[in-house]
Structure formats: structure tokens, C-alpha cells
Design a protein around this motif. Structure first.
Motif, PDB file in Angstrom:
ATOM      1  N   GLY A   1      29.725  46.422  41.745  1.00 64.00           N
ATOM      2  CA  GLY A   1      31.039  46.945  42.095  1.00 64.00           C
ATOM      3  C   GLY A   1      32.206  46.056  41.720  1.00 64.00           C
ATOM      4  O   GLY A   1      33.353  46.429  41.930  1.00 64.00           O
ATOM      5  N   ARG A   2      31.934  44.893  41.171  1.00 64.64           N
ATOM      6  CA  ARG A   2      33.016  43.994  40.757  1.00 64.64           C
ATOM      7  C   ARG A   2      33.327  44.230  39.282  1.00 64.64           C
ATOM      8  O   ARG A   2      32.422  44.257  38.450  1.00 64.64           O
ATOM      9  N   PHE A   3      34.608  44.372  38.969  1.00 62.25           N
ATOM     10  CA  PHE A   3      35.042  44.515  37.586  1.00 62.25           C
ATOM     11  C   PHE A   3      34.982  43.154  36.887  1.00 62.25           C
ATOM     12  O   PHE A   3      34.997  42.110  37.553  1.00 62.25           O
ATOM     13  N   PRO A   4      34.926  43.131  35.549  1.00 61.38           N
ATOM     14  CA  PRO A   4      34.826  41.855  34.828  1.00 61.38           C
ATOM     15  C   PRO A   4      35.894  40.824  35.212  1.00 61.38           C
ATOM     16  O   PRO A   4      35.583  39.641  35.330  1.00 61.38           O
ATOM     17  N   GLN A   5      37.131  41.258  35.445  1.00 61.47           N
ATOM     18  CA  GLN A   5      38.170  40.304  35.852  1.00 61.47           C
ATOM     19  C   GLN A   5      37.780  39.616  37.152  1.00 61.47           C
ATOM     20  O   GLN A   5      37.942  38.401  37.292  1.00 61.47           O
ATOM     21  N   GLN A   6      37.280  40.382  38.103  1.00 62.59           N
ATOM     22  CA  GLN A   6      36.883  39.819  39.394  1.00 62.59           C
ATOM     23  C   GLN A   6      35.664  38.910  39.221  1.00 62.59           C
ATOM     24  O   GLN A   6      35.581  37.851  39.849  1.00 62.59           O
ATOM     25  N   VAL A   7      34.722  39.320  38.374  1.00 66.10           N
ATOM     26  CA  VAL A   7      33.532  38.502  38.131  1.00 66.10           C
ATOM     27  C   VAL A   7      33.945  37.127  37.605  1.00 66.10           C
ATOM     28  O   VAL A   7      33.482  36.084  38.099  1.00 66.10           O
ATOM     29  N   VAL A   8      34.819  37.108  36.596  1.00 63.19           N
ATOM     30  CA  VAL A   8      35.241  35.822  36.012  1.00 63.19           C
ATOM     31  C   VAL A   8      35.982  34.986  37.047  1.00 63.19           C
ATOM     32  O   VAL A   8      35.721  33.778  37.183  1.00 63.19           O
ATOM     33  N   THR A   9      36.874  35.603  37.793  1.00 61.55           N
ATOM     34  CA  THR A   9      37.629  34.862  38.809  1.00 61.55           C
ATOM     35  C   THR A   9      36.692  34.275  39.867  1.00 61.55           C
ATOM     36  O   THR A   9      36.846  33.115  40.263  1.00 61.55           O
TER      37      THR A   9
END
Length: 192
Positions: A19-27
Motif C-alpha cells: 500500500g505504500r507508493f514508491p515515494q513513500q517507500v524511498v522516504t
């Protein structure tokens, strides 16, 4: 950290993870790396980079981080920690240069050349076809393709522009300046 080694790490993601988008994953990966190495990490902004070949998969979110480790830091142990963090974020190593929930690449560790200059140079000089087909049997530092990849150099220039490649003699900023403008322009900042 006095007497330590500067670690340069590239972050990337182009798939959702639980459920995490790539931006959230990287952050979230920024914090995971800082916690795993018990250090402060200086990070770049987030950038969007087109997947290659175009439209074959979702675009990547890329960033870079710099932190310091003890002078006796072991390359293999560092990579094991980074791979464990990738796995925690759902990364499965199935396809080379494919889509992934999280990619953490150790780009450089101070001015270390690993395993030796001849091996690093051989891998750096591989043709693009060979780069996609061959897999090294161990770590190679500095990353043998860093000087060719705007998605690494653009964010890295925000946090370590003066880091100098121990074999090429070029700084991150100088390597970035040598890339075609189209490569540089394809890496687009997605945050202020």
C-alpha cells in the motif's frame, strides 16, 4: 565522524509495497538505512526517472544519501545490511534491472576501490549489452556504471557534489556535467 568513510547510497523504487507508493517507500528507506547503521544520513530530494525501455514499467523514484561509517567498515557487511532492508520492503531479486519495490545501491565507500582497480575498470568498460547480461560475483566499488547514470548522479550531486572518483579523478558534479543534456533533463525533481 572523524576518520570514518563516507558511504554514498542510491535509493530507487517503482513498485508499491503493502500500500505504500514508491515515494513513500524511498522516504521510509532513508530512516531504515539510518537506523540500521546507527547514523545520521544526508539525503537528496526525490526525483522521477523514466523506466528503460520507456513505458515497459512504471517510472522510478530515485534519491541519494550520504552517511559516515567507521574506517574499518566492511563492504560485504554493508551490502548485507542494505539487502536485508530491501527484503524488508518486499524486494525479491528475480530480474536484473527490472522493477522493484526498493533498490539500495552502495555507490561508493570513501575512496575505496573494491575488489581492485583492474576489476573495477574491466566492469566499468563493459558494453551496455554486456552490462545487462553479466552479473559480477561480488561487490565492485565505486559502482562501475555510476558515471553513466543521471538517475544516480543528479540526486548524488545534491548531497556529495565534491566526492571524487578514485580512478576517474572526476567529482560527482564533473561526471554529471559530462552526461548528455537529455539524460540529465529526464531526471525530474518531484518535491520542492
Amino acid at each position: 565522524m572523524s576518520g570514518g568513510k563516507q558511504a554514498l547510497v542510491a535509493f530507487g523504487s517503482n513498485l508499491h509495497d503493502r500500500g505504500r507508493f514508491p515515494q513513500q517507500v524511498v522516504t521510509e528507506a532513508f530512516s531504515a538505512v539510518a537506523n540500521a547503521f546507527s547514523c545520521k544520513i544526508r539525503v537528496s530530494r526525490l526525483f522521477r526517472t523514466p523506466f528503460f525501455p520507456a513505458r515497459a514499467a512504471p517510472d522510478f523514484v530515485n534519491a541519494a544519501g550520504v552517511f559516515h561509517l567507521p574506517a574499518d567498515a566492511d563492504v560485504v557487511s554493508i551490502l548485507e545490511v542494505l539487502h536485508r532492508i530491501e527484503a524488508d520492503f518486499g524486494r525479491r531479486r528475480v530480474e536484473r534491472w527490472g522493477s522493484r519495490t526498493l533498490d539500495l545501491d552502495l555507490i561508493a565507500l570513501g575512496d575505496s576501490v573494491w575488489p581492485d582497480s583492474a576489476t573495477q575498470e574491466r566492469w566499468r568498460r563493459l558494453s551496455p549489452e554486456e552490462q545487462g547480461r553479466l552479473v559480477p560475483d561480488g561487490p565492485i566499488l565505486p559502482h562501475p556504471r555510476m558515471q553513466d547514470r543521471a538517475f544516480v548522479l543528479v540526486p548524488l550531486a545534491e548531497v556529495a557534489p565534491d566526492w571524487r572518483h578514485p580512478l576517474l579523478g572526476l567529482t560527482v558534479a564533473e561526471m554529471l556535467a559530462r552526461l548528455p543534456a537529455a539524460d540529465h533533463d529526464a531526471v525530474v525533481c518531484i518535491e520542492g
